[in-house]
Structure formats: structure tokens, C-alpha cells
Scaffold this motif. Structure first.
Motif, PDB file in Angstrom:
ATOM      1  N   THR A  36      40.390  53.034  47.348  1.00 19.03           N
ATOM      2  CA  THR A  36      39.500  53.631  46.358  1.00 19.03           C
ATOM      3  C   THR A  36      38.676  54.744  46.992  1.00 19.03           C
ATOM      4  OG1 THR A  36      37.605  53.211  44.897  1.00 19.03           O
ATOM      5  CG2 THR A  36      37.829  51.787  46.833  1.00 19.03           C
ATOM      6  N   PRO A  37      38.417  55.832  46.245  1.00 17.05           N
ATOM      7  CA  PRO A  37      37.557  56.893  46.774  1.00 17.05           C
ATOM      8  C   PRO A  37      36.078  56.536  46.698  1.00 17.05           C
ATOM      9  CG  PRO A  37      38.266  57.456  44.562  1.00 17.05           C
ATOM     10  CD  PRO A  37      38.990  56.190  44.922  1.00 17.05           C
ATOM     11  N   HIS A  38      35.772  55.414  46.061  1.00 17.48           N
ATOM     12  CA  HIS A  38      34.379  55.009  45.893  1.00 17.48           C
ATOM     13  C   HIS A  38      33.891  54.225  47.115  1.00 17.48           C
ATOM     14  CE1 HIS A  38      34.626  56.271  41.700  1.00 17.48           C
ATOM     15  NE2 HIS A  38      35.790  55.623  41.634  1.00 17.48           N
ATOM     16  N   THR A  39      32.589  54.129  47.258  1.00 20.93           N
ATOM     17  CA  THR A  39      31.993  53.425  48.390  1.00 20.93           C
ATOM     18  C   THR A  39      32.083  51.913  48.188  1.00 20.93           C
ATOM     19  OG1 THR A  39      30.446  55.225  48.807  1.00 20.93           O
ATOM     20  CG2 THR A  39      29.882  53.064  49.722  1.00 20.93           C
ATOM     21  N   VAL A  40      32.596  51.256  49.212  1.00 21.14           N
ATOM     22  CA  VAL A  40      32.644  49.796  49.222  1.00 21.14           C
ATOM     23  C   VAL A  40      31.845  49.305  50.417  1.00 21.14           C
ATOM     24  CG1 VAL A  40      34.092  47.734  49.341  1.00 21.14           C
ATOM     25  CG2 VAL A  40      34.917  49.766  48.124  1.00 21.14           C
ATOM     26  N   ALA A 158      49.799  45.499  42.654  1.00 17.88           N
ATOM     27  CA  ALA A 158      49.761  45.296  41.209  1.00 17.88           C
ATOM     28  C   ALA A 158      48.428  45.743  40.621  1.00 17.88           C
ATOM     29  CB  ALA A 158      50.021  43.830  40.884  1.00 17.88           C
ATOM     30  N   ALA A 159      47.347  45.508  41.348  1.00 13.17           N
ATOM     31  CA  ALA A 159      46.025  45.925  40.875  1.00 13.17           C
ATOM     32  C   ALA A 159      45.911  47.439  40.792  1.00 13.17           C
ATOM     33  CB  ALA A 159      44.936  45.365  41.780  1.00 13.17           C
ATOM     34  N   LEU A 160      46.644  48.156  41.661  1.00 17.37           N
ATOM     35  CA  LEU A 160      46.586  49.618  41.695  1.00 17.37           C
ATOM     36  C   LEU A 160      47.612  50.268  40.770  1.00 17.37           C
ATOM     37  CD1 LEU A 160      46.236  50.043  45.568  1.00 17.37           C
ATOM     38  CD2 LEU A 160      44.438  50.414  43.862  1.00 17.37           C
ATOM     39  N   ALA A 161      48.557  49.482  40.255  1.00 23.08           N
ATOM     40  CA  ALA A 161      49.660  50.029  39.465  1.00 23.08           C
ATOM     41  C   ALA A 161      49.225  50.353  38.034  1.00 23.08           C
ATOM     42  CB  ALA A 161      50.812  49.026  39.448  1.00 23.08           C
ATOM     43  N   ARG A 162      50.079  51.116  37.356  1.00 24.97           N
ATOM     44  CA  ARG A 162      49.910  51.345  35.926  1.00 24.97           C
ATOM     45  C   ARG A 162      50.600  50.206  35.174  1.00 24.97           C
ATOM     46  NH1 ARG A 162      52.682  55.678  37.151  1.00 24.97           N
ATOM     47  NH2 ARG A 162      54.165  55.220  35.465  1.00 24.97           N
ATOM     48  N   ALA A 182      37.196  39.419  45.600  1.00 24.34           N
ATOM     49  CA  ALA A 182      36.658  40.700  46.057  1.00 24.34           C
ATOM     50  C   ALA A 182      37.158  41.840  45.171  1.00 24.34           C
ATOM     51  CB  ALA A 182      37.045  40.942  47.512  1.00 24.34           C
ATOM     52  N   LEU A 183      38.439  41.827  44.839  1.00 23.26           N
ATOM     53  CA  LEU A 183      38.992  42.883  43.993  1.00 23.26           C
ATOM     54  C   LEU A 183      38.353  42.876  42.608  1.00 23.26           C
ATOM     55  CD1 LEU A 183      42.814  42.776  44.844  1.00 23.26           C
ATOM     56  CD2 LEU A 183      41.103  44.387  45.673  1.00 23.26           C
ATOM     57  N   THR A 184      38.184  41.695  42.034  1.00 25.09           N
ATOM     58  CA  THR A 184      37.588  41.626  40.700  1.00 25.09           C
ATOM     59  C   THR A 184      36.136  42.079  40.728  1.00 25.09           C
ATOM     60  OG1 THR A 184      37.066  39.269  41.001  1.00 25.09           O
ATOM     61  CG2 THR A 184      39.151  39.804  39.927  1.00 25.09           C
ATOM     62  N   SER A 185      35.427  41.815  41.831  1.00 26.88           N
ATOM     63  CA  SER A 185      34.042  42.273  41.919  1.00 26.88           C
ATOM     64  C   SER A 185      33.954  43.793  41.984  1.00 26.88           C
ATOM     65  CB  SER A 185      33.352  41.648  43.140  1.00 26.88           C
ATOM     66  OG  SER A 185      33.822  42.224  44.344  1.00 26.88           O
ATOM     67  N   LEU A 186      35.061  44.440  42.386  1.00 24.72           N
ATOM     68  CA  LEU A 186      35.116  45.910  42.428  1.00 24.72           C
ATOM     69  C   LEU A 186      35.669  46.496  41.125  1.00 24.72           C
ATOM     70  CD1 LEU A 186      36.494  46.385  46.055  1.00 24.72           C
ATOM     71  CD2 LEU A 186      34.123  46.623  45.286  1.00 24.72           C
ATOM     72  N   GLY A 201      46.414  46.034  36.095  1.00 20.30           N
ATOM     73  CA  GLY A 201      46.554  47.307  36.781  1.00 20.30           C
ATOM     74  C   GLY A 201      45.396  48.245  36.478  1.00 20.30           C
ATOM     75  N   GLY A 202      45.539  49.480  36.901  1.00 18.74           N
ATOM     76  CA  GLY A 202      44.522  50.479  36.616  1.00 18.74           C
ATOM     77  C   GLY A 202      43.578  50.775  37.748  1.00 18.74           C
ATOM     78  N   GLY A 203      43.698  50.064  38.871  1.00 16.34           N
ATOM     79  CA  GLY A 203      42.846  50.341  40.020  1.00 16.34           C
ATOM     80  C   GLY A 203      41.467  49.719  39.912  1.00 16.34           C
TER      81      GLY A 203
END
Length: 398
Positions: A36-40, A158-162, A182-186, A201-203
Motif C-alpha cells: 500500500t502507498p499509505h502509511t502503516v 486475493a485481498a489485493l486482487a480485483r 491486521a489486513l482487515t484493520s487496514l 478484493g480491492g486492496g
């Protein structure tokens, strides 16, 4: 090369020991920040671990968002970094995975998962290369062999896919559930449904995630307490993070109790156990060398089976140098505990967990034990010599 010297037997280990974030939970969370380009912000990160330092070097070496060229110790999770970069930039290149030499961990399964998600992959010049010109796309697929890293790769991809994905057969051990949390919290849309993982999906974006303590480290220190005739409490840790580890200690006759997020183990009537590693709810393979160290003081014959990583028993020859009574089977080991005390010797840590088994055994051994290549153990145990020195009366030295 570093040595650790322990003079035993050590006095009883008592009191409380605070746990940091576990290596196996920290690595996938840390590498995912490249997706992700966002700050984690990653809290409770065990920064001093060798594997975490290697992962940070990989992240710091990323050029143009596409290629990681870090030199030095490789980690087994580089396919996860490849997936993170691929999901954001559609092209990526990373070093081949490394990590402990505990047996075959085929890369083909990881690449096949990426291909299910619409990527093309190539192994060339010691590197993994992947492209997805049209981006990753959702799919339904099976994770073979209950691989921990392959499961993480499938979930992240899968989380990053369309579009939606359905993942069947993944290893949903605690560390992977923490990864999903962790992914869901983001902001990722990932959910566990029975023994499957479903994503939309959708990132995802940025935010703050916290690395939890894990059962392998908690078990390590609880066994250290038992081997010294003491009783140690460790935490904080989620009970779900060490269900199999607590069950093992109970089976071995230890009295396991909880006070809030802290777990304590003290010796009851100890006895030999039979352990077969596997996906949840079985004990993980990382823990079987720790069980072997404990087994040297359990009356009777302890049987350990690890069908997936039978090569992981390299440490047994070193444990024998300390006086352990060991026999091999095609996929495991038999360890005969006795009243005979182990004795000090010069030994070598073959890998992270096997080396930690030698450290644990040395706590109850008579005389001086010198463990070579302790840096292999420090890949997964933060400030090891300092913690041993403080906890055990200052007699552990580098």
C-alpha cells in the motif's frame, strides 16, 4: 559466528517474563506494508530479531517500487513481498526465499497461487520475478500442503486482487489469523468462513497494526522454567495464540494456569508425551525441537512425529552430545527421559528452533555448554543472551 556459553544446572526460573511480538506473526505483517502507498504503523515489532532486520533491509532496498536487491541473510517470506509489490505495481522482482534449512519448501506452490490470481512468474538468476499487466484478479483455489507462507501469499494476493476470491485448504494457525486481522484493520475485506477464507478484493489503505505474541516463544520460556525446576509466567498473549502449546504442557503433566493475559506453568507429575505436528489444532512444526528439549527430563519415552519436515531433526545429534538418549524414526524421534542429568558439551545450533532446543537443554545440564552459531537462534529470539543472563542469574554469556 557467535557463541553462547551456559554453565548449568541453573537455579529455578521464577517470576514473570514479558513477551514481544512473535517473529512468525511479525514478518507477514511487516512485509505487507509494501502493498500500500499509505502509511502503516507496526507496533510491538521485535526489531532486534535477525529475520526482522533482514525484512527491513529488503523493504529499504526496494527501488522504484518494483525490485528488492538486499544482500545478506534471506528469509523464507520473500514470495510474500513479491505479492505485495505485484499487487501495487503489477511487476516485481525479489530474492529467492531463504530461512532455516529444515527441509524442502517448494517455491512452485507459491508461484502457482500467483498464476491462479492472473500473474505470470519466472525464477531466474536466484530471483523471483512476476508480472500482472492487468492487475491481479480474484479466483477460487486450493492451498496445497497447509503451507503457512503459501496461505499468507494467497490471502494477501486475493485481498489485493480485483473481485472476490475463495481460498480452500489454507493453514489457519494463529499467526495467519493475526495476519487476516491486521489486513482487515487496514481496510481489506477478508473473512474466515469455516475452514475457508473469503475476500472481496480491492486492496487496503494505511493505519496502525499491532504484532501479537505467539505460542512458540511462550512455550520456549515456559519450558525453560520447567527444566530449571521453576515456574514462569509469560505474557501478555492471547489464549487462542497458544492452545496447542498449553495442551502439550498439560499432557506432559505441567500445571498450566491463566491470570488475565498471562500464562504460568509449573511442574506437576511430569510424564512422557506423544506429539504429531500438523495444521491446527495440532502443534506446529516450529515447536517440536522445544518438545525434544523438554523430553530429556520427562520420565519415559516421548515420541515426536513431524511428517512434513523430517529433516528438521538435525539438532538431535547435537542433543546427543549433551547426553540425551535419542532414537530416530523415518519421520520423527524417540527421546528417553531419565533421572540422569545432561552434561555440558560443545554443540552447534543447526537452525533457529533446533538451536533453541540446545539452549533449553543446557539449562539443566551439568557443567559448561558452548553453543556455536547462536546468531541462528537470534533470528527468532530477541536479546537472547541478555534475557538469559537477567532471568537466570547472569551466567549466560556471549
Amino acid at each position: 559466528m557467535k557463541d553462547l556459553v551456559i554453565v548449568g544446572p541453573r537455579p529455578p526460573l521464577l517470576g514473570r517474563l514479558e513477551l514481544r511480538g512473535g517473529k512468525n506473526a511479525a514478518l507477514p505483517i511487516l512485509l505487507t506494508t509494501a502493498a500500500t502507498p499509505h502509511t502503516v504503523v507496526v507496533e510491538n515489532l521485535p526489531r532486534a530479531l535477525g529475520d526482522i532486520q533482514a525484512a527491513n533491509a529488503l523493504l529499504a532496498s526496494i527501488r522504484g517500487g518494483l525490485t528488492s536487491d538486499a544482500t545478506g541473510p534471506a528469509i523464507r517470506s520473500t514470495p510474500l513481498l513479491l505479492t505485495a509489490l505485484l499487487g501495487q505495481h503489477r511487476r516485481a522482482s525479489v530474492p529467492l526465499p531463504g530461512g532455516c534449512a529444515i527441509g524442502p519448501r517448494p517455491i512452485a506452490a507459491h508461484l502457482e497461487l500467483l498464476e491462479h490470481l492472473g500473474a505470470s512468474t519466472l525464477v531466474t538468476g536466484g530471483r523471483l520475478v512476476a508480472e500482472a499487466p492487468n492487475g491481479l484478479r480474484g479466483a477460487t483455489f486450493v492451498v496445497a500442503g497447509y503451507s503457512t507462507t503459501a496461505t499468507q501469499l494467497a490471502i494477501l494476493g486475493a485481498a489485493l486482487a480485483r473481485g472476490p476470491s475463495r481460498i480452500v485448504g489454507g493453514n489457519l494457525r494463529f499467526e495467519n489469523r493475526a495476519f487476516i486481522a491486521a489486513l482487515t484493520s487496514l481496510g481489506a475485506s477478508v473473512a474466515i468462513e469455516g475452514d475457508e477464507v473469503h475476500t472481496l478484493g480491492g486492496g487496503f489503505g494505511g493505519g496502525t497494526v499491532r504484532v501479537p505474541a505467539t505460542g512458540d516463544e511462550a512455550l520456549t520460556w515456559l519450558i525453560a522454567g520447567l527444566l530449571t525446576g521453576g515456574a514462569l509466567a509469560v505474557g501478555p498473549i492471547d489464549r487462542d495464540g497458544m492452545l496447542a502449546e498449553a495442551a502439550l504442557l498439560t499432557d506432559a503433566g505441567a500445571r498450566v494456569s491463566w491470570e488475565g493475559a498471562w500464562v504460568r506453568a509449573e511442574a506437576g507429575t511430569l510424564r512422557a508425551v506423544t506429539v504429531r505436528t500438523g495444521p491446527p489444532p495440532a502443534l506446529g512444526s516450529d515447536c517440536q525441537p522445544l518438545v525434544a528439549a523438554l523430553a530429556t527430563r520427562l520420565p519415559g519415552a516421548t515420541q515426536i512425529e513431524d511428517a512434513r519436515f523430517p529433516e528438521r531433526f538435525q539438532y538431535l545429534t547435537q542433543l546427543e552430545r549433551l547426553g540425551a538418549r535419542v532414537g530416530r524414526t523415518p519421520t520423527g524421534a524417540r527421546i528417553d527421559g531419565s533421572s540422569d542429568r545432561l552434561h555440558g558439551a560443545d554443540v552447534e545450533a543447526p537452525d533457529l528452533r533446533g538451536g533453541m532446543a540446545l539452549v533449553l537443554a543446557a539449562l539443566s545440564a551439568q557443567g559448561e555448554t558452548r553453543i556455536r552459531h547462536i546468531e541462528r537462534v537470534e533470528r527468532g529470539y530477541e536479546h537472547l543472551s541478555e534475557r538469559l543472563g537477567l532471568a537466570l542469574g547472569g551466567t549466560a554469556d556471549v
